[in-house]
Scaffold this motif. Structure first.
Motif, PDB file in Angstrom:
ATOM      1  N   SER A  89       0.832  -1.208   0.000  1.00 60.65           N
ATOM      2  CA  SER A  89       0.000   0.000   0.000  1.00 60.65           C
ATOM      3  C   SER A  89       0.863   1.253   0.000  1.00 60.65           C
ATOM      4  O   SER A  89       0.535   2.253  -0.647  1.00 60.65           O
ATOM      5  CB  SER A  89      -0.924  -0.003   1.215  1.00 60.65           C
ATOM      6  OG  SER A  89      -1.823  -1.083   1.163  1.00 60.65           O
ATOM      7  N   HIS A  90       1.957   1.192   0.735  1.00 56.51           N
ATOM      8  CA  HIS A  90       2.880   2.328   0.773  1.00 56.51           C
ATOM      9  C   HIS A  90       3.443   2.591  -0.623  1.00 56.51           C
ATOM     10  O   HIS A  90       3.488   3.743  -1.072  1.00 56.51           O
ATOM     11  CB  HIS A  90       4.003   2.026   1.765  1.00 56.51           C
ATOM     12  CG  HIS A  90       4.835   3.217   2.103  1.00 56.51           C
ATOM     13  ND1 HIS A  90       4.920   3.726   3.380  1.00 56.51           N
ATOM     14  CD2 HIS A  90       5.633   4.013   1.337  1.00 56.51           C
ATOM     15  CE1 HIS A  90       5.718   4.781   3.383  1.00 56.51           C
ATOM     16  NE2 HIS A  90       6.170   4.963   2.157  1.00 56.51           N
ATOM     17  N   MET A  91       3.868   1.542  -1.309  1.00 55.44           N
ATOM     18  CA  MET A  91       4.422   1.706  -2.647  1.00 55.44           C
ATOM     19  C   MET A  91       3.386   2.274  -3.609  1.00 55.44           C
ATOM     20  O   MET A  91       3.686   3.152  -4.428  1.00 55.44           O
ATOM     21  CB  MET A  91       4.946   0.371  -3.181  1.00 55.44           C
ATOM     22  CG  MET A  91       5.454   0.417  -4.616  1.00 55.44           C
ATOM     23  SD  MET A  91       6.859   1.551  -4.879  1.00 55.44           S
ATOM     24  CE  MET A  91       8.211   0.523  -4.285  1.00 55.44           C
ATOM     25  N   GLU A  92       2.151   1.813  -3.522  1.00 59.62           N
ATOM     26  CA  GLU A  92       1.123   2.291  -4.447  1.00 59.62           C
ATOM     27  C   GLU A  92       0.883   3.793  -4.275  1.00 59.62           C
ATOM     28  O   GLU A  92       0.838   4.538  -5.263  1.00 59.62           O
ATOM     29  CB  GLU A  92      -0.175   1.519  -4.250  1.00 59.62           C
ATOM     30  CG  GLU A  92      -1.240   1.874  -5.272  1.00 59.62           C
ATOM     31  CD  GLU A  92      -2.356   0.858  -5.359  1.00 59.62           C
ATOM     32  OE1 GLU A  92      -3.052   0.848  -6.395  1.00 59.62           O
ATOM     33  OE2 GLU A  92      -2.528   0.073  -4.402  1.00 59.62           O
ATOM     34  N   GLU A  93       0.741   4.244  -3.035  1.00 58.18           N
ATOM     35  CA  GLU A  93       0.526   5.675  -2.830  1.00 58.18           C
ATOM     36  C   GLU A  93       1.778   6.470  -3.213  1.00 58.18           C
ATOM     37  O   GLU A  93       1.675   7.582  -3.754  1.00 58.18           O
ATOM     38  CB  GLU A  93       0.142   5.977  -1.386  1.00 58.18           C
ATOM     39  CG  GLU A  93      -0.198   7.447  -1.179  1.00 58.18           C
ATOM     40  CD  GLU A  93      -0.681   7.783   0.216  1.00 58.18           C
ATOM     41  OE1 GLU A  93      -0.786   8.985   0.520  1.00 58.18           O
ATOM     42  OE2 GLU A  93      -0.953   6.859   1.010  1.00 58.18           O
ATOM     43  N   TYR A  94       2.933   5.910  -2.941  1.00 53.25           N
ATOM     44  CA  TYR A  94       4.186   6.574  -3.304  1.00 53.25           C
ATOM     45  C   TYR A  94       4.234   6.834  -4.812  1.00 53.25           C
ATOM     46  O   TYR A  94       4.573   7.936  -5.256  1.00 53.25           O
ATOM     47  CB  TYR A  94       5.361   5.701  -2.875  1.00 53.25           C
ATOM     48  CG  TYR A  94       6.688   6.414  -2.815  1.00 53.25           C
ATOM     49  CD1 TYR A  94       7.152   6.957  -1.626  1.00 53.25           C
ATOM     50  CD2 TYR A  94       7.497   6.527  -3.939  1.00 53.25           C
ATOM     51  CE1 TYR A  94       8.388   7.600  -1.549  1.00 53.25           C
ATOM     52  CE2 TYR A  94       8.718   7.163  -3.890  1.00 53.25           C
ATOM     53  CZ  TYR A  94       9.164   7.702  -2.693  1.00 53.25           C
ATOM     54  OH  TYR A  94      10.383   8.337  -2.628  1.00 53.25           O
TER      55      TYR A  94
ATOM     56  N   SER B 288      -3.836  14.249  -1.340  1.00 48.70           N
ATOM     57  CA  SER B 288      -4.088  14.116   0.091  1.00 48.70           C
ATOM     58  C   SER B 288      -4.425  12.659   0.358  1.00 48.70           C
ATOM     59  O   SER B 288      -5.537  12.203   0.062  1.00 48.70           O
ATOM     60  CB  SER B 288      -5.243  15.028   0.525  1.00 48.70           C
ATOM     61  OG  SER B 288      -4.932  16.382   0.296  1.00 48.70           O
ATOM     62  N   GLY B 289      -3.472  11.915   0.875  1.00 47.12           N
ATOM     63  CA  GLY B 289      -3.649  10.484   1.056  1.00 47.12           C
ATOM     64  C   GLY B 289      -3.436  10.043   2.483  1.00 47.12           C
ATOM     65  O   GLY B 289      -3.367  10.848   3.414  1.00 47.12           O
ATOM     66  N   GLU B 290      -3.289   8.725   2.641  1.00 48.16           N
ATOM     67  CA  GLU B 290      -3.104   8.153   3.970  1.00 48.16           C
ATOM     68  C   GLU B 290      -1.738   8.499   4.543  1.00 48.16           C
ATOM     69  O   GLU B 290      -1.595   8.712   5.756  1.00 48.16           O
ATOM     70  CB  GLU B 290      -3.283   6.636   3.893  1.00 48.16           C
ATOM     71  CG  GLU B 290      -3.135   5.913   5.221  1.00 48.16           C
ATOM     72  CD  GLU B 290      -3.319   4.409   5.102  1.00 48.16           C
ATOM     73  OE1 GLU B 290      -2.980   3.699   6.066  1.00 48.16           O
ATOM     74  OE2 GLU B 290      -3.786   3.935   4.039  1.00 48.16           O
TER      75      GLU B 290
ATOM     76  N   ILE C 132       0.612  16.297  -0.391  1.00 45.29           N
ATOM     77  CA  ILE C 132       1.575  16.975  -1.257  1.00 45.29           C
ATOM     78  C   ILE C 132       0.834  17.872  -2.238  1.00 45.29           C
ATOM     79  O   ILE C 132      -0.073  17.423  -2.946  1.00 45.29           O
ATOM     80  CB  ILE C 132       2.440  15.960  -2.040  1.00 45.29           C
ATOM     81  CG1 ILE C 132       3.148  14.991  -1.082  1.00 45.29           C
ATOM     82  CG2 ILE C 132       3.462  16.688  -2.910  1.00 45.29           C
ATOM     83  CD1 ILE C 132       3.865  13.860  -1.785  1.00 45.29           C
ATOM     84  N   HIS C 133       1.241  19.112  -2.311  1.00 50.74           N
ATOM     85  CA  HIS C 133       0.686  20.069  -3.270  1.00 50.74           C
ATOM     86  C   HIS C 133       1.862  20.883  -3.805  1.00 50.74           C
ATOM     87  O   HIS C 133       2.249  21.897  -3.226  1.00 50.74           O
ATOM     88  CB  HIS C 133      -0.365  20.962  -2.602  1.00 50.74           C
ATOM     89  CG  HIS C 133      -1.495  20.184  -2.012  1.00 50.74           C
ATOM     90  ND1 HIS C 133      -2.612  19.814  -2.746  1.00 50.74           N
ATOM     91  CD2 HIS C 133      -1.665  19.670  -0.777  1.00 50.74           C
ATOM     92  CE1 HIS C 133      -3.428  19.120  -1.962  1.00 50.74           C
ATOM     93  NE2 HIS C 133      -2.867  19.009  -0.773  1.00 50.74           N
ATOM     94  N   VAL C 134       2.435  20.404  -4.919  1.00 46.04           N
ATOM     95  CA  VAL C 134       3.673  21.014  -5.412  1.00 46.04           C
ATOM     96  C   VAL C 134       3.887  20.625  -6.866  1.00 46.04           C
ATOM     97  O   VAL C 134       3.257  19.693  -7.393  1.00 46.04           O
ATOM     98  CB  VAL C 134       4.879  20.548  -4.546  1.00 46.04           C
ATOM     99  CG1 VAL C 134       5.212  19.083  -4.819  1.00 46.04           C
ATOM    100  CG2 VAL C 134       6.104  21.429  -4.767  1.00 46.04           C
TER     101      VAL C 134
END
Length: 304
Positions: free
Chosen positions: A116-121, A137-139, A143-145
């Motif tokens: 799950s970490h890899m997928e959001e990454y 905006s995730g778990e 990040i807004h950049v």
């Protein structure tokens, strides 16, 4: 199938920055397609490839692989974009989860949900590498950049170290494919390539590149060399993800997964890799007996 070199994990004569740069230049001169650097506890692989990029002109340069946990996606993206520019667009970013032993036990970071970490990454990293404005905006990440390096955004393909079914699906959906280690010929043909291809087709994606990292030794002393590889690579038979691949192969240890044998045997191994659908061999040369490194290098050079 293209043939490249894997270095940076202590399996080369000189693992200093100057030594690796010289080795990469030699690989380029000899016609190898790619030069991959491990990112363990020595040199930072992206920094090293930035230096190597200035010393080479043609060869593909990549990481195999940079662990994601210690680097925020914005830091990874910024460094990867800078490296890609330094390498004139010849850089491929290989990333991976690493292992609980490293991430949790050494670094003190949570390793409870690695896939799950890899997928959001990847959901954050890939847009940033494309130069897109990211609003996420995730778990794990908020990040807004946007990154826009001077000189433009160079192409920076991403490969994911994926071994199990879920990670292969993630690699196929978000990245350009996978980069493997300690995954044998049978497993690549019957598990890795089919699973990655099916997942890419299902997702309507193009992530089917398979860069197979394997130790390669040209020798007539097969049994002795495999025994020495079992000793020198013993940690890979203990780490759960690699151990699972070795067991899936039906092998007794890391030495049994390596490509080891005379010219005829190694040519047959190369044929099997091609027929399995492996796009690239990333060959790690091991000096397990006198002259093995140079002998194996010369053999693979002749197979280009």
């Amino acid at each position: 199938m293209k043939i490249g070199i894997m270095a940076g994990a202590g399996n080369e004569p000189d693992a200093t920055l100057a030594g690796l740069t010289q080795l990469a230049r030699r690989a380029e001169t000899d016609g190898f397609a790619s030069f991959w650097l491990a990112n363990v506890f020595g040199l930072d692989a992206m920094t090293a490839q930035t230096v190597i990029g200035a010393a080479t002109t043609r060869i593909e340069l990549g990481t195999a692989v940079v662990p994601i946990y210690p680097r925020h996606p914005t830091a990874m993206a910024q460094q990867a974009l800078s490296t890609a520019l330094a390498c004139d667009g010849r850089f491929t970013l290989g990333i991976g989860l690493s292992h609980k032993l490293v991430i949790e036990d050494m670094f003190g970071l949570d390793y409870s949900k690695p896939a799950s970490h890899m997928e959001e990454y990847l959901q954050t990293l890939i847009p940033l590498l494309r130069g897109e404005s990211l609003s996420h905006s995730g778990e794990r990440y908020w990040i807004h950049v946007q990154y826009a390096p001077a000189g433009g955004v160079a192409s920076c393909p991403v490969l994911v170290a994926a071994l199990g079914p879920r990670m292969l699906r993630i690699a196929a959906r978000y990245a350009a494919g996978t980069v493997t280690w300690m995954t044998g010929l049978k497993t690549l043909a019957e598990h890795t390539v089919p699973a990655l291809t099916a997942a890419a087709q299902e997702a309507g994606a193009q992530g089917t590149r398979v860069v197979a990292g394997l130790p390669v030794v040209l020798t007539s002393n097969v049994a002795a060399v495999r025994a020495r590889l079992d000793q020198s690579l013993a940690i890979y038979g203990q780490l759960p993800s690699y151990k699972a691949m070795i067991e899936r192969e039906g092998s007794s240890g890391p030495g049994a997964v390596a490509l080891v044998g005379d010219e005829k045997t190694l040519r047959e191994d190369l044929r099997r890799l091609r027929e399995a659908g492996v796009s690239d061999l990333s060959a790690a040369f091991m000096e397990v007996e006198p002259g093995a490194f140079q002998r194996t290098w010369d053999f693979l050079k002749g197979e280009l």
